[in-house]
Write a protein that holds these residues in place. Structure first.
Motif, PDB file in Angstrom:
ATOM      1  N   ARG A 199      -6.496  44.787  46.394  1.00 23.38           N
ATOM      2  CA  ARG A 199      -4.623  44.677  46.177  1.00 23.38           C
ATOM      3  C   ARG A 199      -4.226  44.933  45.148  1.00 23.38           C
ATOM      4  O   ARG A 199      -4.871  44.975  44.150  1.00 23.38           O
ATOM      5  N   CYS A 200      -3.099  44.602  44.229  1.00 25.68           N
ATOM      6  CA  CYS A 200      -2.298  44.893  43.061  1.00 25.68           C
ATOM      7  C   CYS A 200      -2.529  43.445  42.414  1.00 25.68           C
ATOM      8  O   CYS A 200      -2.378  41.820  43.077  1.00 25.68           O
ATOM      9  N   PRO A 201      -3.633  43.429  41.459  1.00 27.20           N
ATOM     10  CA  PRO A 201      -3.947  41.811  41.063  1.00 27.20           C
ATOM     11  C   PRO A 201      -2.346  41.002  40.524  1.00 27.20           C
ATOM     12  O   PRO A 201      -2.124  39.884  41.006  1.00 27.20           O
ATOM     13  N   GLU A 202      -1.316  41.481  40.748  1.00 32.29           N
ATOM     14  CA  GLU A 202      -0.439  40.734  40.050  1.00 32.29           C
ATOM     15  C   GLU A 202       0.365  40.257  41.074  1.00 32.29           C
ATOM     16  O   GLU A 202       0.604  39.406  40.889  1.00 32.29           O
ATOM     17  N   CYS A 203       1.002  41.362  41.850  1.00 35.67           N
ATOM     18  CA  CYS A 203       1.836  41.420  43.410  1.00 35.67           C
ATOM     19  C   CYS A 203       0.953  40.743  44.488  1.00 35.67           C
ATOM     20  O   CYS A 203       2.230  40.458  45.455  1.00 35.67           O
ATOM     21  N   GLU A 204       0.050  41.446  44.667  1.00 40.26           N
ATOM     22  CA  GLU A 204      -1.117  41.478  45.791  1.00 40.26           C
ATOM     23  C   GLU A 204      -0.297  42.214  46.278  1.00 40.26           C
ATOM     24  O   GLU A 204      -0.847  41.867  48.206  1.00 40.26           O
TER      25      GLU A 204
ATOM     26  N   ARG B 140       0.946  52.966  36.291  1.00 37.41           N
ATOM     27  CA  ARG B 140       1.858  51.652  36.916  1.00 37.41           C
ATOM     28  C   ARG B 140       1.439  51.101  38.156  1.00 37.41           C
ATOM     29  O   ARG B 140       1.831  52.170  38.633  1.00 37.41           O
ATOM     30  N   CYS B 141       1.688  50.481  38.427  1.00 35.95           N
ATOM     31  CA  CYS B 141       1.875  49.705  40.203  1.00 35.95           C
ATOM     32  C   CYS B 141       2.955  50.159  40.495  1.00 35.95           C
ATOM     33  O   CYS B 141       4.201  49.985  39.966  1.00 35.95           O
ATOM     34  N   ARG B 142       2.820  51.041  41.759  1.00 37.02           N
ATOM     35  CA  ARG B 142       4.410  51.077  42.904  1.00 37.02           C
ATOM     36  C   ARG B 142       5.317  50.043  42.876  1.00 37.02           C
ATOM     37  O   ARG B 142       6.794  50.283  42.697  1.00 37.02           O
ATOM     38  N   ASP B 143       4.793  48.877  42.867  1.00 37.49           N
ATOM     39  CA  ASP B 143       5.878  48.221  43.609  1.00 37.49           C
ATOM     40  C   ASP B 143       6.339  47.190  42.278  1.00 37.49           C
ATOM     41  O   ASP B 143       7.403  46.744  42.066  1.00 37.49           O
ATOM     42  N   CYS B 144       5.456  46.518  41.815  1.00 39.71           N
ATOM     43  CA  CYS B 144       5.448  45.886  40.917  1.00 39.71           C
ATOM     44  C   CYS B 144       5.290  45.928  39.075  1.00 39.71           C
ATOM     45  O   CYS B 144       6.102  45.974  37.767  1.00 39.71           O
ATOM     46  N   HIS B 145       5.265  47.897  38.855  1.00 42.04           N
ATOM     47  CA  HIS B 145       5.255  48.516  37.309  1.00 42.04           C
ATOM     48  C   HIS B 145       4.354  47.800  36.799  1.00 42.04           C
ATOM     49  O   HIS B 145       4.470  47.994  35.002  1.00 42.04           O
ATOM     50  N   THR B 146       3.218  46.636  37.330  1.00 42.47           N
ATOM     51  CA  THR B 146       2.456  46.013  36.435  1.00 42.47           C
ATOM     52  C   THR B 146       1.272  47.528  35.491  1.00 42.47           C
ATOM     53  O   THR B 146       1.312  48.210  36.712  1.00 42.47           O
ATOM     54  N   THR B 147       0.919  47.404  34.553  1.00 43.33           N
ATOM     55  CA  THR B 147       0.016  48.645  34.000  1.00 43.33           C
ATOM     56  C   THR B 147      -0.947  49.045  34.531  1.00 43.33           C
ATOM     57  O   THR B 147      -1.642  47.449  35.102  1.00 43.33           O
TER      58      THR B 147
END
Ligand SMILES: [Zn+2]
Length: 325
Positions: free
Chosen positions: A48-53, A73-80
């Protein structure tokens, strides 16, 4: 004998396959690096993305490619997404590629050997060498992982260090199965085959044990020796400086390198690692970025030493011997 160009094409396919396989292992290694220091399971849950899960889609999980297409970048929340992900994948790809190259060279020794009229390696020697290369491949996976984990978290998980020792000793026992009891010519202690003609230069020390015994006991002795040496250094450091210089994780790490490669390559890894750590420490001090009491991820440097020793240890030792002459 196949034409030369045909062989070159085959080599290209083998190297590409090894690189691709390495990328996949690198992707799995990234999961281990993220979860093991936190004592989380490496199989569950899905990535999972650690930011938006948000679970990571399969097409966003392709080694190197996805990271490049998503521009990190994450496709969903654009976190690096940290650089660490593609770098670990690339490192594993290059590692398996290098091991495949060594394997390829060993399998095509015939022309070299005929040119120099050395006897062809026995089946046991070929199997032994192949198994030690499997060991080098696994060691690379473990060391790249430990290097990053120690750097980021100062933790060297037992599952990698102690688990690695178990895998290495299992491989050594498997190697020993293929040795005849009188096969003294096979000196497999230094993670490569020394081809000596029958009755030629033979390590007489091996006659003390049969081949399999010397191989297994020798490697266990290497593990204990490497661990004891580092425990001694650790104790001396503590006696002089009155604080811990290295953790027990570093001790287990060097013991693991010795389990895969043998005692002297492990000492070479220790030497290279200490040298690299010292250079890095001096640079930090000179830039005023660290004090005399700053902690250094010594395990990361030890891992780098182990990686160099595993791939070109023999070359370095031979160069050193040549310098002494
Ligand atoms: Zn996200």
């Amino acid at each position: 004998m196949k034409p030369y160009t045909h062989r070159v094409n085959q080599l290209g396919i083998v190297l590409f396959a090894a690189f691709f396989l390495g990328l996949l292992f690198g992707s799995f290694l990234n999961v281990c690096i993220s979860r093991l220091p936190q004592r989380e399971s490496i199989v569950h849950p899905r990535s999972r993305c650690p930011e938006c899960e948000e679970p990571i889609r399969w097409y966003d999980n392709i080694p190197l490619l996805s990271w490049a297409l998503l521009r990190g970048r994450c496709r969903d929340c654009h976190t690096t997404i940290p650089w660490r992900y593609p770098l670990v994948e690339l490192a594993m790809g290059l590692w398996l590629l290098s091991v495949a190259r060594l394997f390829w060279d060993a399998m095509h020794l015939d022309t070299t050997i005929r040119a120099n009229s050395i006897p062809l390696p026995t089946e046991a020697q070929i199997i032994g060498y192949s198994l030690s290369l499997v060991g080098v491949a696994i060691l690379g996976f473990l060391l790249i992982g430990l290097m990053v984990m120690d750097w980021q978290t100062m933790i060297l998980p037992d599952s990698f260090t102690l688990g690695g020792i178990a895998i290495a000793l299992f491989l050594v026992c498997t190697q020993a199965l293929f040795l005849g009891p009188n096969e003294d010519e096979v000196v497999l202690t230094k993670h490569h085959i020394q081809l000596t003609s029958p009755g030629g230069v033979v390590d007489r020390g091996n006659l003390f044990f049969t081949g399999p015994e010397s191989l297994i006991f020798g490697r266990i002795a290497a593990v204990c020796g490497a661990a004891l040496l580092l425990l001694l250094i650790r104790w001396l450091y503590k006696a002089v400086r009155h604080r811990d210089g290295m953790g027990l994780g570093d001790v287990k790490l060097l013991a693991m390198i010795a389990a895969f490669l043998g005692f002297w390559p492990a000492i070479l890894a220790l030497f290279l690692g200490t040298f690299a750590a010292a250079v890095y420490g001096v640079i930090l001090l000179a830039r005023g970025r660290a004090g005399a009491t700053s902690r250094l991820a010594f395990g990361s440097f030890l891992s780098i030493g182990g990686l160099v020793s595993a791939l070109c240890g023999n070359h370095l030792i031979n160069m050193y011997i040549a310098l002494l002459r």
